[in-house]
Scaffold this motif. Sequence first.
Motif, PDB file in Angstrom:
ATOM      1  N   HIS A   1      -8.778  19.561   0.154  1.00  0.00           N
ATOM      2  CA  HIS A   1      -7.496  19.004   0.623  1.00  0.00           C
ATOM      3  C   HIS A   1      -7.472  17.490   0.434  1.00  0.00           C
ATOM      4  O   HIS A   1      -6.484  16.932  -0.068  1.00  0.00           O
ATOM      5  CB  HIS A   1      -7.307  19.311   2.123  1.00  0.00           C
ATOM      6  CG  HIS A   1      -6.680  20.651   2.395  1.00  0.00           C
ATOM      7  ND1 HIS A   1      -5.673  21.175   1.627  1.00  0.00           N
ATOM      8  CD2 HIS A   1      -6.913  21.567   3.382  1.00  0.00           C
ATOM      9  CE1 HIS A   1      -5.315  22.362   2.118  1.00  0.00           C
ATOM     10  NE2 HIS A   1      -6.072  22.618   3.185  1.00  0.00           N
ATOM     11  N   ILE A   2      -8.557  16.825   0.871  1.00  0.00           N
ATOM     12  CA  ILE A   2      -8.624  15.357   0.793  1.00  0.00           C
ATOM     13  C   ILE A   2      -8.504  14.908  -0.673  1.00  0.00           C
ATOM     14  O   ILE A   2      -7.708  14.013  -0.997  1.00  0.00           O
ATOM     15  CB  ILE A   2      -9.944  14.830   1.420  1.00  0.00           C
ATOM     16  CG1 ILE A   2      -9.940  15.078   2.945  1.00  0.00           C
ATOM     17  CG2 ILE A   2     -10.127  13.337   1.148  1.00  0.00           C
ATOM     18  CD1 ILE A   2     -11.276  14.832   3.634  1.00  0.00           C
ATOM     19  N   ASP A   3      -9.282  15.557  -1.552  1.00  0.00           N
ATOM     20  CA  ASP A   3      -9.246  15.195  -2.983  1.00  0.00           C
ATOM     21  C   ASP A   3      -7.839  15.380  -3.568  1.00  0.00           C
ATOM     22  O   ASP A   3      -7.344  14.542  -4.333  1.00  0.00           O
ATOM     23  CB  ASP A   3     -10.257  16.044  -3.776  1.00  0.00           C
ATOM     24  CG  ASP A   3     -11.699  15.696  -3.408  1.00  0.00           C
ATOM     25  OD1 ASP A   3     -11.903  14.607  -2.818  1.00  0.00           O
ATOM     26  OD2 ASP A   3     -12.605  16.505  -3.679  1.00  0.00           O
ATOM     27  N   ALA A   4      -7.175  16.482  -3.196  1.00  0.00           N
ATOM     28  CA  ALA A   4      -5.832  16.786  -3.719  1.00  0.00           C
ATOM     29  C   ALA A   4      -4.823  15.732  -3.261  1.00  0.00           C
ATOM     30  O   ALA A   4      -3.962  15.292  -4.042  1.00  0.00           O
ATOM     31  CB  ALA A   4      -5.396  18.177  -3.262  1.00  0.00           C
ATOM     32  N   ILE A   5      -4.930  15.311  -1.986  1.00  0.00           N
ATOM     33  CA  ILE A   5      -3.988  14.310  -1.450  1.00  0.00           C
ATOM     34  C   ILE A   5      -4.214  12.968  -2.157  1.00  0.00           C
ATOM     35  O   ILE A   5      -3.258  12.287  -2.544  1.00  0.00           O
ATOM     36  CB  ILE A   5      -4.149  14.148   0.080  1.00  0.00           C
ATOM     37  CG1 ILE A   5      -3.797  15.457   0.805  1.00  0.00           C
ATOM     38  CG2 ILE A   5      -3.283  13.017   0.611  1.00  0.00           C
ATOM     39  CD1 ILE A   5      -4.182  15.485   2.266  1.00  0.00           C
ATOM     40  N   ILE A   6      -5.498  12.582  -2.344  1.00  0.00           N
ATOM     41  CA  ILE A   6      -5.804  11.299  -2.997  1.00  0.00           C
ATOM     42  C   ILE A   6      -5.251  11.275  -4.420  1.00  0.00           C
ATOM     43  O   ILE A   6      -4.659  10.286  -4.864  1.00  0.00           O
ATOM     44  CB  ILE A   6      -7.336  11.030  -2.973  1.00  0.00           C
ATOM     45  CG1 ILE A   6      -7.802  10.764  -1.530  1.00  0.00           C
ATOM     46  CG2 ILE A   6      -7.699   9.829  -3.861  1.00  0.00           C
ATOM     47  CD1 ILE A   6      -9.302  10.621  -1.344  1.00  0.00           C
ATOM     48  N   LEU A   7      -5.409  12.397  -5.131  1.00  0.00           N
ATOM     49  CA  LEU A   7      -4.926  12.467  -6.522  1.00  0.00           C
ATOM     50  C   LEU A   7      -3.405  12.368  -6.618  1.00  0.00           C
ATOM     51  O   LEU A   7      -2.855  11.988  -7.654  1.00  0.00           O
ATOM     52  CB  LEU A   7      -5.398  13.774  -7.183  1.00  0.00           C
ATOM     53  CG  LEU A   7      -6.889  13.798  -7.573  1.00  0.00           C
ATOM     54  CD1 LEU A   7      -7.285  15.186  -8.043  1.00  0.00           C
ATOM     55  CD2 LEU A   7      -7.172  12.766  -8.679  1.00  0.00           C
ATOM     56  N   ALA A   8      -2.731  12.694  -5.504  1.00  0.00           N
ATOM     57  CA  ALA A   8      -1.268  12.626  -5.501  1.00  0.00           C
ATOM     58  C   ALA A   8      -0.756  11.203  -5.241  1.00  0.00           C
ATOM     59  O   ALA A   8       0.443  10.940  -5.326  1.00  0.00           O
ATOM     60  CB  ALA A   8      -0.711  13.578  -4.447  1.00  0.00           C
ATOM     61  N   LEU A   9      -1.695  10.277  -4.941  1.00  0.00           N
ATOM     62  CA  LEU A   9      -1.315   8.887  -4.635  1.00  0.00           C
ATOM     63  C   LEU A   9      -1.439   8.003  -5.880  1.00  0.00           C
ATOM     64  O   LEU A   9      -2.115   8.379  -6.850  1.00  0.00           O
ATOM     65  CB  LEU A   9      -2.231   8.349  -3.525  1.00  0.00           C
ATOM     66  CG  LEU A   9      -1.968   8.900  -2.119  1.00  0.00           C
ATOM     67  CD1 LEU A   9      -3.155   8.589  -1.212  1.00  0.00           C
ATOM     68  CD2 LEU A   9      -0.688   8.322  -1.520  1.00  0.00           C
TER      69      LEU A   9
END
Length: 381
Positions: free
Chosen positions: A359-367
């Motif tokens: 989840h954390i990795d996916a959110i960071i990649l969306a930034l």
Amino acid sequence: IGIALYVRIPTCHDKPGTTQIAQLTQQTDSQISMVLPTIHEVDLFRCFCPVFLHSQMLWELVLLGEPLVVMAPSPSESSETVLALVSCISPLKYHSDFRPYFTIHDSEFKEYTTRTQAPPSVILGVTNPFFAKTLQHWPHIIRIGDIKLAGEIPKQVKVKKLKNLKTLDSKPGVYTSYKPFLNRDEDIIKQLQKGVQQKRPSEAQSVILRRYFLELTQSFIIPLERYVASLMPLQKSISPWKSPPQLRQFLPEEFMKTLEKAGPQLTSRLKGDWRGLYRHFLKSPNFDGWFRTRRKEMTQKLEALHLEALCEEDLLLWIQKHTEVETVDLVLKLKSKLLQAHQEHLPVKPGTMEKLRTHIDAIILALPEDLQGILLKTGTE
């Protein structure tokens, strides 16, 4: 010489009464592997033998964290008796101090022998006759002679008033003015007496006595466990977007009301003033230590449930509806939760930690890229 001994030394985090067996991963044909569950377990019956008529009263004194002195002829007898006393309330952990062999050279000597303040909650084992004089003001003193186990029961020492404790020529006995809350269990006494007459081995007598203490402690602790479990918030009250709910407060009077229907009478045949025993116990270091441990376990459980609830959310959908600042804040919070779960070994379901990392990795990649670089370095384990 061809035998491998695997020894696991207990730690302060171990729960009393549980034996954690070491995992034997490698074993070749040339090795006979043995697991020692404990380094040294005292012979309970041998230690309690001179005072076993009063073993139930001693159980109460240890449970309530009362100041207790064991005066014995040798360091090994004083040590074993103190360790036997501490272990008699298992699976409850004894949370006060205990000194299996206390001498006049100990740094607390002055503190423990002063008469200007009440003795602290501690069990002392001593051999020096000098202590008969300096510890006369202690409320509970056990004097034991040489521990011998022949085919007969050593002369049972009596409970005597403390004023009878003379300096040096005192006979073995339990010197106290304490009146037990529970009526004496005659069945266990008859069982142990019969065992001595039939020359039952001391190990077998110890098993009987240990099981008796275990059942007595469990009957006492089950109502407390049941009440504390009721302080846990309902799982449906856990929201991923709010802080985990708090445990309800432990209210002694509320607990006492539960004893009428769900008290120790459900599991123990013993009669007596159970309520009085609970009232005293709730003020003792043993209750304080036990409750702090239970509260920590339950708080960690709430944290784990909160973490699992977060993992079930569609966090990518959430960030579409929120600002960059709020998204960065979420990432930092999730990283902090991940670190906490790792450090405190939170009881989360298998796969939860991995799910949270994804989840954390996916959110960071969306930034945006500049934020990605900062967040990937921040709060890593």
